[in-house]
Design an enzyme around this catalytic site. Structure first.
Site, PDB file in Angstrom:
ATOM      1  N   LEU A 215       0.905  49.589  11.316  1.00 25.15           N
ATOM      2  CA  LEU A 215       0.514  48.347  11.894  1.00 25.15           C
ATOM      3  C   LEU A 215       1.490  47.845  13.150  1.00 25.15           C
ATOM      4  O   LEU A 215       1.190  47.035  13.652  1.00 25.15           O
ATOM      5  CB  LEU A 215       0.510  47.369  10.912  1.00 25.15           C
ATOM      6  CG  LEU A 215      -0.428  47.098   9.756  1.00 25.15           C
ATOM      7  CD1 LEU A 215      -0.178  45.876   8.674  1.00 25.15           C
ATOM      8  CD2 LEU A 215      -1.988  46.872  10.487  1.00 25.15           C
TER       9      LEU A 215
ATOM     10  N   PRO B  30       1.865  49.267  16.091  1.00 26.82           N
ATOM     11  CA  PRO B  30       1.286  48.918  17.389  1.00 26.82           C
ATOM     12  C   PRO B  30       0.430  47.658  17.732  1.00 26.82           C
ATOM     13  O   PRO B  30       0.478  46.907  18.689  1.00 26.82           O
ATOM     14  CB  PRO B  30       0.325  50.339  17.627  1.00 26.82           C
ATOM     15  CG  PRO B  30       0.909  51.241  16.619  1.00 26.82           C
ATOM     16  CD  PRO B  30       1.281  50.543  15.651  1.00 26.82           C
ATOM     17  N   TYR B  31      -0.144  47.214  16.715  1.00 31.10           N
ATOM     18  CA  TYR B  31      -1.020  46.205  16.644  1.00 31.10           C
ATOM     19  C   TYR B  31      -0.258  44.826  16.631  1.00 31.10           C
ATOM     20  O   TYR B  31      -0.525  43.770  17.715  1.00 31.10           O
ATOM     21  CB  TYR B  31      -1.693  46.116  15.211  1.00 31.10           C
ATOM     22  CG  TYR B  31      -2.560  44.690  15.001  1.00 31.10           C
ATOM     23  CD1 TYR B  31      -3.542  44.196  15.886  1.00 31.10           C
ATOM     24  CD2 TYR B  31      -2.045  43.824  14.036  1.00 31.10           C
ATOM     25  CE1 TYR B  31      -4.251  42.797  15.534  1.00 31.10           C
ATOM     26  CE2 TYR B  31      -2.575  42.492  13.858  1.00 31.10           C
ATOM     27  CZ  TYR B  31      -3.535  42.078  14.755  1.00 31.10           C
ATOM     28  OH  TYR B  31      -4.099  40.855  14.380  1.00 31.10           O
ATOM     29  N   MET B  32       0.956  44.743  16.069  1.00 33.29           N
ATOM     30  CA  MET B  32       2.033  43.854  15.836  1.00 33.29           C
ATOM     31  C   MET B  32       2.593  43.671  17.440  1.00 33.29           C
ATOM     32  O   MET B  32       2.856  42.786  17.791  1.00 33.29           O
ATOM     33  CB  MET B  32       2.889  44.013  14.783  1.00 33.29           C
ATOM     34  CG  MET B  32       2.546  43.690  13.434  1.00 33.29           C
ATOM     35  SD  MET B  32       1.686  42.078  13.088  1.00 33.29           S
ATOM     36  CE  MET B  32       0.736  42.476  11.384  1.00 33.29           C
TER      37      MET B  32
ATOM     38  N   LYS C 114       0.262  41.977  19.777  1.00 28.29           N
ATOM     39  CA  LYS C 114       0.186  40.594  19.534  1.00 28.29           C
ATOM     40  C   LYS C 114       1.532  39.805  19.971  1.00 28.29           C
ATOM     41  O   LYS C 114       1.531  38.999  20.566  1.00 28.29           O
ATOM     42  CB  LYS C 114      -0.049  40.502  18.010  1.00 28.29           C
ATOM     43  CG  LYS C 114      -1.293  40.681  17.341  1.00 28.29           C
ATOM     44  CD  LYS C 114      -2.076  39.567  18.021  1.00 28.29           C
ATOM     45  CE  LYS C 114      -3.511  39.670  17.172  1.00 28.29           C
ATOM     46  NZ  LYS C 114      -4.621  38.627  18.083  1.00 28.29           N
TER      47      LYS C 114
END
Length: 210
Positions: free
Chosen positions: A122, A124-126, A129
């Site tokens: 997770l 890269p997603y965080m 964001k």
């Protein structure tokens, strides 16, 4: 005035759109295709086709605030995370600023505050964001950032917490509660330039998000 919902076809987006329609809150759902648009037509929800990887400026017509709840999804790679969760958010925030919208409401994530503490897959997603939130704080549009914890499919309770301490260390929240929280902040125009962690809890949404 009307709220543009970017990411309307997502799991939170659809629930929010249904709640907004039931509440008589004017919205315009931005979706990627006619196939997605059919569901909104069936439910009597105004929609527009727009692509975060292409042109979507036209979707802002007639809208005075925007909700960003789009995501590339768990089955895509870092390339889509960059293009949608990061660059799509940045482009939409820049458009909201350029067009003089009254507010930009971001659905982010609790762990975006420190991406390296998230599970490895997770991160890269965080990180996307984290960067999108940072950009939003520096553009000239009033903003609000909701930072939900681990998302679940439990039913809505209408009760939330705004810190891990208040939630007794439990880091989850139902998508349904996030949708209800979105409706509250969309309708509460006085909430500007604020950020809330969002977890399942014991306080009414209207009490917690003030």
């Amino acid at each position: 005035m009307t709220t543009l919902v970017i990411g309307a076809n997502g799991q939170i987006g659809r629930q929010f759109c249904e709640l907004a329609q039931e509440a008589g809150e004017p919205i315009k759902a931005m979706v990627r295709s006619e196939e997605q648009q059919a569901w909104f037509d069936e439910h009597g929800i105004d929609s527009v086709i727009g692509d975060l990887e292409g042109d979507f400026r036209h979707a802002f017509a007639g809208c005075d605030q925007v909700v960003f709840t789009a995501g590339s999804g768990p089955h895509t790679g870092p390339d889509k995370t960059l293009l949608i969760d990061l660059y799509g958010a940045i482009r939409s925030a820049d458009l909201a600023s350029e067009l003089g919208l009254s507010r930009y409401l971001m659905v982010s994530a609790m762990r975006a505050e420190d991406p390296l503490t998230a599970p490895e897959k997770l991160r890269p997603y965080m990180a996307a964001k984290f960067a999108a939130d940072a950009h939003l704080r520096h553009v000239s549009v009033p903003h609000l950032i909701l930072k939900p914890g681990r998302l679940t499919d439990e039913a809505a309770t209408g009760k939330v917490a705004t810190s891990l301490e208040e939630a007794n260390g439990e880091n989850g929240i139902s998508r349904a509660n996030v949708a209800h929280a979105l409706l509250h902040v969309v309708q509460t125009r006085s909430l500007v330039d604020v950020e809330f962690t969002l977890l399942d809890g014991q306080r009414a949404i209207s009490e917690a998000l003030t």
